[in-house]
Write an enzyme that holds these catalytic residues in place. Structure first.
Site, PDB file in Angstrom:
ATOM      1  N   VAL A  34      58.978  82.227  35.753  1.00 11.91           N
ATOM      2  CA  VAL A  34      58.630  80.589  35.807  1.00 11.91           C
ATOM      3  C   VAL A  34      58.695  80.080  37.229  1.00 11.91           C
ATOM      4  CG1 VAL A  34      57.901  78.676  34.566  1.00 11.91           C
ATOM      5  CG2 VAL A  34      57.948  80.752  33.419  1.00 11.91           C
ATOM      6  N   THR A  35      59.927  80.119  37.549  1.00 15.15           N
ATOM      7  CA  THR A  35      59.899  79.100  38.758  1.00 15.15           C
ATOM      8  C   THR A  35      59.296  79.380  40.148  1.00 15.15           C
ATOM      9  OG1 THR A  35      62.347  77.949  37.962  1.00 15.15           O
ATOM     10  CG2 THR A  35      62.351  78.340  40.504  1.00 15.15           C
ATOM     11  N   ASP A  68      58.024  73.326  36.622  1.00 13.80           N
ATOM     12  CA  ASP A  68      59.347  73.080  36.634  1.00 13.80           C
ATOM     13  C   ASP A  68      60.636  71.976  35.599  1.00 13.80           C
ATOM     14  OD1 ASP A  68      61.349  71.878  38.547  1.00 13.80           O
ATOM     15  OD2 ASP A  68      61.283  69.543  37.905  1.00 13.80           O
ATOM     16  N   ASP A  71      60.240  75.248  32.716  1.00 14.78           N
ATOM     17  CA  ASP A  71      61.126  76.916  33.000  1.00 14.78           C
ATOM     18  C   ASP A  71      62.200  76.238  32.700  1.00 14.78           C
ATOM     19  OD1 ASP A  71      61.944  74.598  35.248  1.00 14.78           O
ATOM     20  OD2 ASP A  71      61.613  75.826  36.220  1.00 14.78           O
ATOM     21  N   GLY A  72      62.711  74.723  33.374  1.00 12.55           N
ATOM     22  CA  GLY A  72      64.045  74.289  32.460  1.00 12.55           C
ATOM     23  C   GLY A  72      64.422  74.129  30.403  1.00 12.55           C
ATOM     24  N   ASP A  89      65.965  76.642  41.263  1.00 14.47           N
ATOM     25  CA  ASP A  89      65.133  75.409  40.526  1.00 14.47           C
ATOM     26  C   ASP A  89      65.196  74.820  41.993  1.00 14.47           C
ATOM     27  OD1 ASP A  89      62.889  74.266  39.051  1.00 14.47           O
ATOM     28  OD2 ASP A  89      64.481  72.996  38.746  1.00 14.47           O
ATOM     29  N   ASP A  93      62.291  73.661  44.773  1.00 15.13           N
ATOM     30  CA  ASP A  93      61.349  72.310  44.445  1.00 15.13           C
ATOM     31  C   ASP A  93      61.256  72.247  45.817  1.00 15.13           C
ATOM     32  OD1 ASP A  93      61.333  72.256  42.000  1.00 15.13           O
ATOM     33  OD2 ASP A  93      62.683  71.183  41.097  1.00 15.13           O
TER      34      ASP A  93
END
Length: 208
Positions: A34-35, A68, A71-72, A89, A93
């Site tokens: 996903v990241t 963002d 995914d976390g 991540d 970013d």
């Protein structure tokens, strides 16, 4: 000073993300996937924005930047061991932020630098990177600098709102938003440095 996006709003957003996170995990999608997908999406949106398609570029970047949070959330639900996901991540970013503001700089130049928007975009880009660096460096030194009026989420919200207004034909909106963003980012840097200094004094004063 309080964050622009207050904790209740963040909690509400996280609550909305949870079902999506569970669904993706059931499909076997990993947080790292996903990241990466979110970063690729931001790069695509940045390309659209740089080419003058401000409306679509803004929506694509905003939608993909929200991964963002996704995914976390997935990582916490999964309870994945190791710290590489957090490293990936944070690294992506920075790439996403660079692409986003690089596209804004390109767009501002192409539009003739209205209201000094190019300078504001460059300041926002540089200051945003420093905001993230100060927090990470403080944590590596055992200090607490997790404060600031404009963290990454706040900066993306501000940029997205003013960019959408600008896409509706209000030519001063995006430059104005960039100047606001630049100012808030610089303030956040000083807030984090002050918090780090305070944390250092507290550590030194604590009994060993």
């Amino acid at each position: 000073m309080a964050k622009i996006v207050q904790l209740p709003a963040r909690a509400l957003f996280a609550y909305a993300v949870n079902p999506t996170a569970r669904f993706l995990l059931r499909l076997g999608v990993t947080p790292n996937a996903v990241t990466i997908a979110g970063t690729v999406g931001v790069l695509i949106g940045s390309y659209f924005g740089a080419k003058g398609h401000l409306f679509w570029g803004t929506w694509i970047i905003t939608a993909c930047a929200l991964t963002d949070v996704l995914d976390g959330t997935m990582a916490r639900m999964r309870g994945a061991p190791g710290k590489f996901g957090a490293l990936l991540d944070s690294s992506l970013d920075r790439i996403a932020d660079g692409a986003t503001f690089g596209a804004v700089v390109w767009y501002m130049i192409d539009q003739g630098n209205p209201y000094g928007g190019t300078i504001a975009a460059l300041v926002s880009l540089g200051a945003g990177q420093v905001v993230s660096y100060v927090k990470a460096r403080a944590q590596s030194l055992g200090l607490n600098a997790d404060v600031g009026i404009a963290e990454r989420l706040e900066r993306l919200v501000i940029l997205g709102v003013f960019a959408l207004i600008g896409s509706a034909g209000v030519d001063w909106a995006l430059p104005a938003g960039l100047w606001v963003l630049a100012a808030l980012s610089v303030v956040t840097i000083f807030q984090r440095l002050i918090a780090g200094a305070r944390s250092d004094r507290e550590n030194l004063a604590a009994p060993q």
